[in-house]
Design a protein around this motif. Structure first.
Motif, short mmCIF file in Angstrom:
data_model
loop_
_atom_site.label_atom_id
_atom_site.label_comp_id
_atom_site.label_asym_id
_atom_site.label_seq_id
_atom_site.Cartn_x
_atom_site.Cartn_y
_atom_site.Cartn_z
N ILE A 1 0.93 -4.21 -15.98
CA ILE A 1 0.20 -4.76 -14.83
C ILE A 1 1.15 -4.85 -13.65
CG2 ILE A 1 -0.94 -6.83 -13.92
CD1 ILE A 1 -2.08 -7.27 -16.68
N ASN A 2 0.66 -4.47 -12.49
CA ASN A 2 1.40 -4.47 -11.22
C ASN A 2 2.46 -3.38 -11.14
OD1 ASN A 2 -0.07 -6.59 -10.07
ND2 ASN A 2 1.20 -8.09 -11.13
N GLN A 3 2.44 -2.45 -12.06
CA GLN A 3 3.40 -1.34 -12.04
C GLN A 3 3.29 -0.53 -10.75
OE1 GLN A 3 5.68 -0.71 -14.40
NE2 GLN A 3 6.50 1.05 -13.33
N LEU A 4 2.08 -0.28 -10.30
CA LEU A 4 1.91 0.52 -9.09
C LEU A 4 2.40 -0.20 -7.83
CD1 LEU A 4 -1.59 2.14 -9.74
CD2 LEU A 4 0.66 3.19 -10.00
N ASP A 5 2.58 -1.51 -7.92
CA ASP A 5 3.02 -2.30 -6.77
C ASP A 5 4.54 -2.33 -6.63
OD1 ASP A 5 0.32 -2.83 -6.69
OD2 ASP A 5 0.51 -4.96 -7.11
N GLN A 6 5.24 -1.80 -7.60
CA GLN A 6 6.71 -1.90 -7.62
C GLN A 6 7.36 -0.84 -6.75
OE1 GLN A 6 8.08 -4.55 -9.32
NE2 GLN A 6 5.92 -5.03 -9.55
N THR B 1 10.73 2.09 -13.48
CA THR B 1 11.50 1.09 -14.20
C THR B 1 10.63 -0.14 -14.51
OG1 THR B 1 12.29 0.17 -12.11
CG2 THR B 1 13.71 1.78 -13.19
N PRO B 2 9.77 -0.04 -15.52
CA PRO B 2 8.88 -1.14 -15.84
C PRO B 2 9.62 -2.39 -16.32
CG PRO B 2 8.71 0.59 -17.48
CD PRO B 2 9.57 1.11 -16.37
N LEU C 1 -4.21 9.55 -2.36
CA LEU C 1 -2.93 10.21 -2.57
C LEU C 1 -2.19 10.53 -1.27
CD1 LEU C 1 -3.95 12.58 -5.48
CD2 LEU C 1 -2.17 10.82 -5.60
N ASN C 2 -2.95 10.85 -0.22
CA ASN C 2 -2.27 11.18 1.04
C ASN C 2 -2.13 9.99 1.98
OD1 ASN C 2 -4.68 10.94 2.52
ND2 ASN C 2 -5.16 13.12 2.35
N GLY C 3 -2.56 8.82 1.53
CA GLY C 3 -2.38 7.60 2.31
C GLY C 3 -3.42 7.36 3.37
N ASN C 4 -4.46 8.19 3.44
CA ASN C 4 -5.53 7.98 4.41
C ASN C 4 -6.50 6.89 3.99
OD1 ASN C 4 -4.53 9.91 6.13
ND2 ASN C 4 -5.83 11.53 5.34
N ARG C 5 -6.38 6.45 2.76
CA ARG C 5 -7.19 5.35 2.24
C ARG C 5 -6.25 4.46 1.45
NH1 ARG C 5 -12.08 6.05 -2.07
NH2 ARG C 5 -12.50 3.85 -2.33
N LYS C 6 -6.37 3.14 1.64
CA LYS C 6 -5.50 2.20 0.94
C LYS C 6 -5.98 1.96 -0.49
CE LYS C 6 -3.95 -0.17 5.05
NZ LYS C 6 -3.91 -1.42 5.81
N LEU C 7 -5.04 1.95 -1.40
CA LEU C 7 -5.32 1.67 -2.80
C LEU C 7 -5.32 0.15 -2.98
CD1 LEU C 7 -5.74 2.49 -5.73
CD2 LEU C 7 -3.26 2.80 -5.93
N TYR D 1 0.83 -1.21 0.00
CA TYR D 1 0.00 0.00 0.00
C TYR D 1 0.86 1.25 0.00
CZ TYR D 1 -3.61 -3.38 1.05
OH TYR D 1 -4.44 -4.46 0.98
N ASP D 2 2.01 1.19 0.67
CA ASP D 2 2.94 2.32 0.66
C ASP D 2 3.48 2.55 -0.76
OD1 ASP D 2 2.77 2.72 3.46
OD2 ASP D 2 4.33 1.21 3.80
N TYR D 3 3.87 1.46 -1.44
CA TYR D 3 4.36 1.58 -2.82
C TYR D 3 3.26 2.12 -3.73
CZ TYR D 3 8.46 -1.17 -1.51
OH TYR D 3 9.61 -1.62 -0.93
N ARG D 4 2.05 1.60 -3.58
CA ARG D 4 0.96 2.07 -4.43
C ARG D 4 0.70 3.56 -4.21
NH1 ARG D 4 -3.10 -3.02 -3.41
NH2 ARG D 4 -2.03 -4.50 -4.78
N CYS D 5 0.73 4.00 -2.96
CA CYS D 5 0.50 5.41 -2.66
C CYS D 5 1.60 6.27 -3.28
CB CYS D 5 0.44 5.61 -1.14
SG CYS D 5 0.10 7.32 -0.65
N GLU D 6 2.85 5.88 -3.11
CA GLU D 6 3.98 6.64 -3.68
C GLU D 6 3.88 6.70 -5.20
OE1 GLU D 6 7.52 4.73 -2.27
OE2 GLU D 6 7.21 5.41 -0.22
N ASN D 7 3.56 5.57 -5.81
CA ASN D 7 3.48 5.52 -7.26
C ASN D 7 2.27 6.28 -7.79
OD1 ASN D 7 5.87 4.06 -7.50
ND2 ASN D 7 4.81 2.13 -7.17
N LEU D 8 1.19 6.27 -7.02
CA LEU D 8 0.01 7.05 -7.40
C LEU D 8 0.35 8.54 -7.37
CD1 LEU D 8 -2.98 6.75 -8.19
CD2 LEU D 8 -3.54 7.08 -5.78
#
Length: 109
Positions: A62-67, A72-73, A40-46, A5-12
């Motif tokens: 696919i899964n790019q936001l999880d990286q 670096t795709p 975007l601010n991490g108060n809700r999990k993506l 969720y941290d990675y998704r938030c940062e990538n978002l």
């Protein structure tokens, strides 16, 4: 250690730079400005479903936001992408997929 969720938030947040406003981004993705702000601010999990939808809408792998580094795709190889596509299409709960993988690993030992 960062969670997915941290990675998704940062990538978002990186994806956010492609839009002029949060409202524009929210409209493009099909959610409210308030929800997008919370994501975007991490108060809700993506979650996985929305992450995959965003990747599809933005033509990201696919899964790019999880990286750990969405810039670096190349880190996500073709086999991983194909497996992810099939998992998503199968609509099998993630815990069952993990149980299947564990069963396969036990059989190979």
């Amino acid at each position: 250690m960062k969670s997915i969720y941290d990675y998704r938030c940062e990538n978002l947040q990186s994806v956010r730079l492609k839009f002029k406003t949060i409202s524009e981004m929210a409209e493009f993705i099909g959610t409210s400005k308030q929800s997008m702000g919370q994501l975007l601010n991490g108060n809700r999990k993506l979650g996985a479903n929305l992450a995959r939808k965003i990747e599809e809408l933005l033509d990201l792998p696919i899964n790019q936001l999880d990286q750990s580094d969405a810039s670096t795709p190349e880190e996500v190889d073709e086999l991983s992408k194909e497996i992810a596509k099939r998992i998503i299409k199968s609509n099998i709960p993630p815990r069952k997929i993990l149980a299947m993988i564990d069963a396969l690993l036990v059989e190979d030992e």
